[in-house]
Design an enzyme around this catalytic site. Structure first.
Site, mmCIF file in Angstrom:
data_model
loop_
_atom_site.group_PDB
_atom_site.id
_atom_site.type_symbol
_atom_site.label_atom_id
_atom_site.label_comp_id
_atom_site.label_asym_id
_atom_site.label_seq_id
_atom_site.Cartn_x
_atom_site.Cartn_y
_atom_site.Cartn_z
ATOM 1 N N LYS A 1 0.845 -1.204 -0.076
ATOM 2 C CA LYS A 1 0.030 0.051 -0.115
ATOM 3 C C LYS A 1 0.890 1.367 0.006
ATOM 4 C CE LYS A 1 -3.740 -2.117 0.381
ATOM 5 N NZ LYS A 1 -4.923 -1.980 -0.691
ATOM 6 N N GLN B 1 0.296 14.134 19.345
ATOM 7 C CA GLN B 1 1.911 13.720 19.596
ATOM 8 C C GLN B 1 2.611 14.664 20.462
ATOM 9 O OE1 GLN B 1 3.725 11.600 17.899
ATOM 10 N NE2 GLN B 1 5.806 12.310 18.110
ATOM 11 N N ARG C 1 -0.049 10.549 17.354
ATOM 12 C CA ARG C 1 0.675 9.426 17.528
ATOM 13 C C ARG C 1 0.554 8.529 16.172
ATOM 14 N NH1 ARG C 1 5.365 9.844 20.536
ATOM 15 N NH2 ARG C 1 4.941 11.758 21.919
ATOM 16 N N HIS D 1 5.504 4.287 29.287
ATOM 17 C CA HIS D 1 4.653 3.979 28.263
ATOM 18 C C HIS D 1 5.326 2.767 27.276
ATOM 19 C CE1 HIS D 1 7.311 6.752 25.721
ATOM 20 N NE2 HIS D 1 7.178 5.707 24.950
ATOM 21 N N HIS E 1 8.019 24.665 26.415
ATOM 22 C CA HIS E 1 7.435 25.948 26.473
ATOM 23 C C HIS E 1 6.542 26.323 27.639
ATOM 24 C CE1 HIS E 1 5.383 29.379 25.272
ATOM 25 N NE2 HIS E 1 5.976 29.550 24.155
#
Length: 614
Positions: free
Chosen positions: A107, A140, A155, A224, A367
């Site tokens: 694909k 993300q 993600r 994670h 930030h």
């Protein structure tokens, strides 16, 4: 999920150049599409997949079978029957049939970062599952999207990119060094590991495992990556993909272990003390473990994709060229193991890579506004945690903080929980809802300033919880504000920024090779590269916020903060002279510059008077 790969009638392209090639990092179309291969290229494929006896290959060449003939397998089989011996036919046909399956239904995805990328059909089957589709609903960059309006990527697309780049790198190594004996099974397993490496991320990505879980489940050592391994297992079993995996030549026990080890490290922690702790692949293929998640120096395809993708969506320049680096990598032996090495002249490109990482952390990932929004979302999740119930396997109910204990429940946990809280009318969620409403109205906790400790005064992690109380006890003695503040009024965010390996130079752990002897692994010191490279590779920044909105209280909180910086011998906040002009003269080290240093550039001899020393 995409359109079929390029047509069968395309003209064969030139074979990709090796080192330094300007071609695509995954080779030319002829390299990637078996339907464009000639007889000799098919012979190479047979040889690399264990069907390489000289007599067999000679007879196969005489058959004249080409990649284009794979479409008509019966006719192809007839040619092989006439040319090959009876005991050879089944091996050849099995290998070619597997190749035909791959070529037939590859694909093509149009990726905004990498362009048109081809994905193996087994990876497509993995993508088309609820467990993988869940990644479409996890940002993300978490709260960074509230600051950078372009950072809306998820993600899902990052995982596609990592799977693609993993295949690019391992194929390049296979093409450049046939003696490594990289098989199609190896390639497929590395691609799957890249594709599935982030399956375990929770809502708002690193906010979940970096902020929420440490507060909601104190003392729990959860990553994670652990959930990614568990979710991968759940994905395979719940979608019954074992049979399709075997049909593409995978050996389930061995290859699933290999995929899981690439994502989360050795399966058996006690095995880490052994000389070779992995089960999926032998030590001879140790380099395969450095492609998706490189624990040795942090140079891996995961970073290559998120550097390019995050910069694209953030609007930040990316100075690192992963395509060039792929062209200048090879495997060398060092310390009784095989490692991926870069050409010596690429050392500057690698420093650019780590500099890019540092810039992204400074300008985006850390930030000050994005961070306080994530802190506020974390607070909302904490207040909602015990009232939220997510159904898992066998009807068992889980909370936000426990859903990762059951992959069926965890599959349902995404960024959407933010909107569920925001739009709920349940009275028990009122406190959490109000915090999220403040974010929507941009009524954020007020930033008081930031400071930096010297290396010897950096704050250890076990002292973070007491910092807010320490600031609350730092009321100025000289002209104190007529406001009493408590620890609950302050938020302290300690940010540790580095080049990926704490205070170490990550390039010290990188192996290189030189043109004169490409088989020998060498190291390159910082002094051999440039005197302008950083002298230190980590620093700690402490940011302080006030949860109150009243301007008088915020002004008083800033004075508390400045007094605390004086007490702890930290650097002066940038606006310290403005918010607390009566306090800053008290700190001698903040006022050790002579008047001549402030001479304007229009005055005579300003070039001699200006000082650039801290």
């Amino acid at each position: 999920m995409g359109s079929p790969a390029a047509g069968w009638g395309a003209a064969p392209a030139k074979r990709a150049r090796r080192e330094g090639s300007a071609e695509s990092s995954c080779g030319s179309p002829a390299d990637r599409d078996p339907r464009l291969w000639d007889t000799e290229r098919l012979c190479q494929h047979l040889s690399r997949n264990g069907v390489g006896e000289p007599g067999l290959l000679r007879r196969f060449r005489e058959s004249g079978v080409t990649g284009a003939m794979l479409l008509d397998l019966p006719a192809c089989a007839l040619r092989i029957t006439h040319a090959c011996l009876p005991d050879e036919r089944l091996k050849v046909l099995a290998c070619l049939n597997q190749l035909r399956q791959t070529a037939d239904i590859m694909k093509v995805f149009n990726d905004p970062v990498h362009g048109h990328i081809e994905i193996h059909p087994l990876l497509v089957r993995i993508i088309d599952t609820p467990q993988f589709q869940r990644l479409r609903y996890i940002k993300q960059l978490g709260g960074t999207y509230f600051v950078f309006p372009g950072a809306s990527h998820n993600r899902f697309e990052h995982s596609l990119g990592v799977g693609y780049l993993a295949g690019c790198l391992v194929r390049e190594l296979k093409e450049r060094q046939p003696e490594l004996d990289i098989t199609q099974r190896d390639i497929l397993c590395v691609e799957i590991a890249g594709l599935c490496h982030d399956l375990g991320h929770g809502p708002f990505s690193h906010m979940f495992d970096g902020r929420f879980i440490p507060l909601a489940r104190q003392g729990l050592n959860w990553k994670h990556e652990t959930a990614s391994v568990e979710m991968f297992e759940h994905l395979i079993t719940s979608n019954k993909l074992e049979e399709i995996m075997e049909s593409y030549g995978l050996i389930l026990e061995e290859d699933i272990a290999f995929i899981k080890e690439q994502i989360g490290g050795p399966i058996d922690e006690t095995a880490c003390e052994e000389s070779w702790p992995y089960r999926g692949r032998p030590k001879e293929k140790s380099f395969l473990y450095e492609i998706v998640a490189n624990k040795k120096n942090g140079i891996d395809v995961d970073k290559w994709d998120y550097f390019a993708r995050d910069c694209h969506h953030l609007g930040i320049q990316n100075n690192f060229d992963y395509r060039r680096l792929i062209k200048f990598t090879r495997v060398c032996e060092a310390g009784n193991q095989k490692h991926i090495c870069a050409r010596d002249k690429e050392v500057g490109n690698l420093y650019d890579m780590f500099h890019t990482r540092n810039c992204l952390h400074r300008r985006a990932y850390q930030h000050k506004v994005g961070n306080i929004i994530e802190i506020m979302i974390t607070e909302a999740f904490q207040k909602a945690d015990c009232f939220f119930q997510i159904e898992g396997s066998k009807g068992k109910l889980y909370h936000i903080s426990t859903a990762m204990e059951d992959m069926e429940a965890y599959t349902k946990l995404t960024d959407n929980i933010y909107l569920e809280i925001l739009h709920s009318s349940r009275p028990e969620l009122s406190e959490a809802r109000e915090i999220l409403h403040k974010i929507e109205r941009r009524e954020l906790y007020k930033f008081l300033g930031e400071t930096q400790p010297e290396k010897v005064n950096e704050i250890p992690k076990d002292e973070y919880d007491g910092l807010a109380g320490d600031i609350a006890n730092s009321k100025p003695e000289k002209d104190p504000p007529d406001v009493e503040l408590t620890a609950e009024d302050f938020i302290v965010d300690v940010v540790n920024m580095d080049y990926g390996m704490k205070d170490q130079n990550p390039i010290d752990n990188v192996l290189f090779y030189c043109k004169a002897d490409p088989s020998k692994a060498i190291k390159i010191s910082k002094e051999q590269v440039s005197r302008l490279l950083p002298g230190t590779f980590s620093e700690q920044v402490i940011r302080v916020y006030c949860k109150r909105q009243d301007p008088i209280i915020v002004s008083a909180a800033k004075q508390y903060f400045v007094q605390w910086c004086i007490k702890r011998d930290f650097t002066k906040p940038q606006d310290g002279d403005v918010v607390a002009p009566h306090l800053t003269p008290l700190k001698q080290s903040w006022n050790n510059r002579s008047k001549t240093e402030y001479t304007t550039a229009s005055e005579p001899s300003c070039k001699q008077k200006l000082s650039f020393n801290k």
